[in-house]
Design a protein around this motif. Structure first.
Motif, PDB file in Angstrom:
ATOM      1  N   GLY A   1     -13.568   4.026 -12.433  1.00 42.58           N
ATOM      2  CA  GLY A   1     -13.589   2.624 -12.842  1.00 42.58           C
ATOM      3  C   GLY A   1     -12.216   1.986 -12.759  1.00 42.58           C
ATOM      4  N   TYR A   2     -11.206   2.750 -13.147  1.00 36.61           N
ATOM      5  CA  TYR A   2      -9.834   2.249 -13.063  1.00 36.61           C
ATOM      6  C   TYR A   2      -9.425   2.040 -11.606  1.00 36.61           C
ATOM      7  CZ  TYR A   2      -9.466   3.571 -17.983  1.00 36.61           C
ATOM      8  OH  TYR A   2      -9.658   3.680 -19.336  1.00 36.61           O
ATOM      9  N   LEU A   3      -9.736   3.017 -10.755  1.00 37.60           N
ATOM     10  CA  LEU A   3      -9.373   2.915  -9.339  1.00 37.60           C
ATOM     11  C   LEU A   3     -10.045   1.721  -8.678  1.00 37.60           C
ATOM     12  CD1 LEU A   3      -9.625   6.642  -8.175  1.00 37.60           C
ATOM     13  CD2 LEU A   3      -7.572   5.368  -8.800  1.00 37.60           C
ATOM     14  N   LEU A   4     -11.325   1.551  -8.928  1.00 33.86           N
ATOM     15  CA  LEU A   4     -12.056   0.442  -8.322  1.00 33.86           C
ATOM     16  C   LEU A   4     -11.588  -0.903  -8.858  1.00 33.86           C
ATOM     17  CD1 LEU A   4     -15.614   2.042  -8.245  1.00 33.86           C
ATOM     18  CD2 LEU A   4     -14.006   1.766  -6.340  1.00 33.86           C
TER      19      LEU A   4
ATOM     20  N   ALA B   1      -8.670   2.784   0.703  1.00 32.28           N
ATOM     21  CA  ALA B   1      -9.313   3.291   1.918  1.00 32.28           C
ATOM     22  C   ALA B   1      -8.614   4.568   2.386  1.00 32.28           C
ATOM     23  CB  ALA B   1      -9.292   2.229   3.021  1.00 32.28           C
ATOM     24  N   ALA B   2      -7.281   4.563   2.313  1.00 31.85           N
ATOM     25  CA  ALA B   2      -6.524   5.764   2.696  1.00 31.85           C
ATOM     26  C   ALA B   2      -6.845   6.924   1.761  1.00 31.85           C
ATOM     27  CB  ALA B   2      -5.028   5.461   2.699  1.00 31.85           C
ATOM     28  N   VAL B   3      -6.990   6.627   0.478  1.00 31.11           N
ATOM     29  CA  VAL B   3      -7.353   7.664  -0.507  1.00 31.11           C
ATOM     30  C   VAL B   3      -8.752   8.203  -0.199  1.00 31.11           C
ATOM     31  CG1 VAL B   3      -7.927   8.064  -2.937  1.00 31.11           C
ATOM     32  CG2 VAL B   3      -5.830   6.840  -2.339  1.00 31.11           C
ATOM     33  N   ALA B   4      -9.692   7.289   0.076  1.00 33.40           N
ATOM     34  CA  ALA B   4     -11.071   7.709   0.372  1.00 33.40           C
ATOM     35  C   ALA B   4     -11.143   8.580   1.625  1.00 33.40           C
ATOM     36  CB  ALA B   4     -11.970   6.484   0.523  1.00 33.40           C
ATOM     37  N   LEU B   5     -10.246   8.339   2.569  1.00 29.98           N
ATOM     38  CA  LEU B   5     -10.220   9.146   3.790  1.00 29.98           C
ATOM     39  C   LEU B   5      -9.624  10.533   3.567  1.00 29.98           C
ATOM     40  CD1 LEU B   5      -9.220   6.461   6.431  1.00 29.98           C
ATOM     41  CD2 LEU B   5     -11.441   7.584   6.156  1.00 29.98           C
ATOM     42  N   GLY B   6      -9.122  10.767   2.365  1.00 30.17           N
ATOM     43  CA  GLY B   6      -8.636  12.102   2.038  1.00 30.17           C
ATOM     44  C   GLY B   6      -7.140  12.232   1.873  1.00 30.17           C
ATOM     45  N   LEU B   7      -6.399  11.171   2.098  1.00 30.42           N
ATOM     46  CA  LEU B   7      -4.956  11.274   1.926  1.00 30.42           C
ATOM     47  C   LEU B   7      -4.639  11.464   0.437  1.00 30.42           C
ATOM     48  CD1 LEU B   7      -3.735   8.492   4.368  1.00 30.42           C
ATOM     49  CD2 LEU B   7      -3.730  10.952   4.725  1.00 30.42           C
ATOM     50  N   PRO B   8      -3.798  12.420   0.111  1.00 34.48           N
ATOM     51  CA  PRO B   8      -3.509  12.725  -1.305  1.00 34.48           C
ATOM     52  C   PRO B   8      -2.458  11.771  -1.887  1.00 34.48           C
ATOM     53  CG  PRO B   8      -2.334  14.244   0.097  1.00 34.48           C
ATOM     54  CD  PRO B   8      -3.160  13.361   1.011  1.00 34.48           C
ATOM     55  N   LEU B   9      -2.822  10.506  -2.017  1.00 32.62           N
ATOM     56  CA  LEU B   9      -1.872   9.469  -2.407  1.00 32.62           C
ATOM     57  C   LEU B   9      -1.909   9.116  -3.889  1.00 32.62           C
ATOM     58  CD1 LEU B   9      -2.386   7.055   0.628  1.00 32.62           C
ATOM     59  CD2 LEU B   9      -0.664   8.861   0.336  1.00 32.62           C
TER      60      LEU B   9
ATOM     61  N   GLY C   1      -6.845  12.891  -3.730  1.00 31.97           N
ATOM     62  CA  GLY C   1      -7.375  12.032  -2.685  1.00 31.97           C
ATOM     63  C   GLY C   1      -8.760  12.504  -2.297  1.00 31.97           C
ATOM     64  N   GLY C   2      -9.390  11.775  -1.423  1.00 32.89           N
ATOM     65  CA  GLY C   2     -10.739  12.113  -0.995  1.00 32.89           C
ATOM     66  C   GLY C   2     -11.777  11.301  -1.751  1.00 32.89           C
ATOM     67  N   PHE C   3     -12.984  11.328  -1.239  1.00 30.71           N
ATOM     68  CA  PHE C   3     -14.044  10.503  -1.820  1.00 30.71           C
ATOM     69  C   PHE C   3     -14.399  10.922  -3.241  1.00 30.71           C
ATOM     70  CE2 PHE C   3     -18.414   9.025  -2.416  1.00 30.71           C
ATOM     71  CZ  PHE C   3     -18.218   7.669  -2.158  1.00 30.71           C
ATOM     72  N   GLY C   4     -14.177  12.190  -3.576  1.00 29.64           N
ATOM     73  CA  GLY C   4     -14.522  12.696  -4.900  1.00 29.64           C
ATOM     74  C   GLY C   4     -13.818  11.992  -6.044  1.00 29.64           C
ATOM     75  N   VAL C   5     -12.635  11.406  -5.790  1.00 29.11           N
ATOM     76  CA  VAL C   5     -11.927  10.720  -6.879  1.00 29.11           C
ATOM     77  C   VAL C   5     -12.693   9.488  -7.345  1.00 29.11           C
ATOM     78  CG1 VAL C   5      -9.647  11.570  -6.184  1.00 29.11           C
ATOM     79  CG2 VAL C   5     -10.435   9.336  -5.365  1.00 29.11           C
ATOM     80  N   PHE C   6     -13.577   8.986  -6.499  1.00 31.31           N
ATOM     81  CA  PHE C   6     -14.373   7.818  -6.869  1.00 31.31           C
ATOM     82  C   PHE C   6     -15.622   8.197  -7.662  1.00 31.31           C
ATOM     83  CE2 PHE C   6     -11.895   6.588  -3.159  1.00 31.31           C
ATOM     84  CZ  PHE C   6     -11.260   5.468  -3.669  1.00 31.31           C
TER      85      PHE C   6
ATOM     86  N   ALA D   1       0.855  -1.196   0.000  1.00 31.59           N
ATOM     87  CA  ALA D   1       0.000   0.000   0.000  1.00 31.59           C
ATOM     88  C   ALA D   1       0.888   1.243   0.000  1.00 31.59           C
ATOM     89  CB  ALA D   1      -0.929  -0.010   1.217  1.00 31.59           C
ATOM     90  N   ALA D   2       1.978   1.200   0.765  1.00 33.02           N
ATOM     91  CA  ALA D   2       2.925   2.324   0.785  1.00 33.02           C
ATOM     92  C   ALA D   2       3.627   2.464  -0.566  1.00 33.02           C
ATOM     93  CB  ALA D   2       3.948   2.126   1.897  1.00 33.02           C
ATOM     94  N   LEU D   3       3.943   1.347  -1.205  1.00 32.88           N
ATOM     95  CA  LEU D   3       4.559   1.391  -2.535  1.00 32.88           C
ATOM     96  C   LEU D   3       3.637   2.091  -3.531  1.00 32.88           C
ATOM     97  CD1 LEU D   3       6.911   0.528  -4.408  1.00 32.88           C
ATOM     98  CD2 LEU D   3       5.645  -1.596  -4.798  1.00 32.88           C
ATOM     99  N   MET D   4       2.343   1.842  -3.420  1.00 33.97           N
ATOM    100  CA  MET D   4       1.380   2.533  -4.284  1.00 33.97           C
ATOM    101  C   MET D   4       1.453   4.040  -4.052  1.00 33.97           C
ATOM    102  SD  MET D   4      -0.310   0.584  -6.356  1.00 33.97           S
ATOM    103  CE  MET D   4      -1.846   1.414  -6.716  1.00 33.97           C
ATOM    104  N   ALA D   5       1.606   4.437  -2.797  1.00 38.06           N
ATOM    105  CA  ALA D   5       1.722   5.868  -2.484  1.00 38.06           C
ATOM    106  C   ALA D   5       3.000   6.450  -3.078  1.00 38.06           C
ATOM    107  CB  ALA D   5       1.685   6.077  -0.971  1.00 38.06           C
ATOM    108  N   VAL D   6       4.088   5.692  -3.025  1.00 34.46           N
ATOM    109  CA  VAL D   6       5.345   6.156  -3.613  1.00 34.46           C
ATOM    110  C   VAL D   6       5.189   6.313  -5.125  1.00 34.46           C
ATOM    111  CG1 VAL D   6       7.751   5.514  -4.083  1.00 34.46           C
ATOM    112  CG2 VAL D   6       6.805   5.233  -1.785  1.00 34.46           C
ATOM    113  N   PHE D   7       4.547   5.349  -5.775  1.00 33.50           N
ATOM    114  CA  PHE D   7       4.299   5.464  -7.212  1.00 33.50           C
ATOM    115  C   PHE D   7       3.425   6.678  -7.523  1.00 33.50           C
ATOM    116  CE2 PHE D   7       4.974   0.667  -8.066  1.00 33.50           C
ATOM    117  CZ  PHE D   7       6.335   0.873  -8.264  1.00 33.50           C
ATOM    118  N   GLY D   8       2.604   7.090  -6.562  1.00 33.81           N
ATOM    119  CA  GLY D   8       1.772   8.280  -6.738  1.00 33.81           C
ATOM    120  C   GLY D   8       2.568   9.572  -6.726  1.00 33.81           C
ATOM    121  N   LEU D   9       3.804   9.525  -6.247  1.00 36.27           N
ATOM    122  CA  LEU D   9       4.650  10.720  -6.245  1.00 36.27           C
ATOM    123  C   LEU D   9       5.181  11.050  -7.639  1.00 36.27           C
ATOM    124  CD1 LEU D   9       6.708  10.076  -2.992  1.00 36.27           C
ATOM    125  CD2 LEU D   9       4.801  11.672  -3.301  1.00 36.27           C
TER     126      LEU D   9
END
Length: 189
Positions: free
Chosen positions: A87-90, A62-70, A76-81, A14-22
């Motif tokens: 569809g890609y995220l889900l 879940a971390a993204v949905a809680l608002g973390l800008p990952l 981040g945040g619920f709006g990205v869904f 999950a942290a690796l996904m956040a790093v790739f988000g950088l």
């Protein structure tokens, strides 16, 4: 001991996904950016297996949905869904699960064979599965026609094939360096 190792691996990916988000995203008119994060989906499935790969992606989302800008670009945040890329995220948890299932079923007695299996598993789980969900999201959220959504998602395929190759190279390296690693999570119960 195994449960703490599982928790650590799930959290690590999950942290690796956040790093790739950088890594900066490339915005497209379609409303879906090109990011490196689908590589994380492929790696999670290949290296962790279906269950832990799915768990890592669910933890990340879940971390993204809680608002973390990952997500790439600091999103981040619920709006990205609710955006065209939803569809890609889900699809990421499903893609990791499919990749892991295939990785655990495909042969891999040598590092080269394991890498080939990783490429195939990534192409089906990390590319095909994610794009099917992405097209469905584009049709339902962005209100594109099926044809527009299908041809729009083809823009991502060359880059995603490169990511499949990178995933195969990483798996090959892990197979050579850690010959006891159980790809697809076969022995990580």
């Amino acid at each position: 001991m195994k449960s703490s190792r599982s928790l650590a691996l799930v959290s690590l990916f999950a942290a690796l996904m956040a790093v790739f988000g950088l890594i900066p995203k490339i915005d497209l008119p379609l409303g879906v950016p090109i990011t490196l994060q689908t590589l994380g989906v492929m790696l999670a499935g290949c290296l962790l297996g279906p269950r832990r790969g799915l768990q890592a992606m669910l933890l990340f989302l879940a971390a993204v949905a809680l608002g973390l800008p990952l997500l790439s670009g600091g999103r981040g945040g619920f709006g990205v869904f609710l955006a065209p890329s939803a569809g890609y995220l889900l699809a990421w948890p499903v893609g990791a699960w499919v990749t892991g299932m295939l990785m655990s079923a495909l042969p891999g007695s040598t590092p080269r064979g394991t890498a080939l299996s990783a490429f195939l598993a990534s192409a089906v789980g990390g590319l095909l599965t994610v794009h099917v969900f992405g097209v469905i999201g584009l049709v339902n959220i962005a209100h594109l026609s099926w044809t527009q959504a299908f041809f729009g998602t083809l823009v991502f395929v060359p880059g995603d094939l490169i990511k499949c190759g990178v995933c195969a190279l990483v798996v090959h390296t892990v197979a050579r360096g850690l010959p006891d690693w159980h790809f697809g999570g076969r022995a990580l119960k």
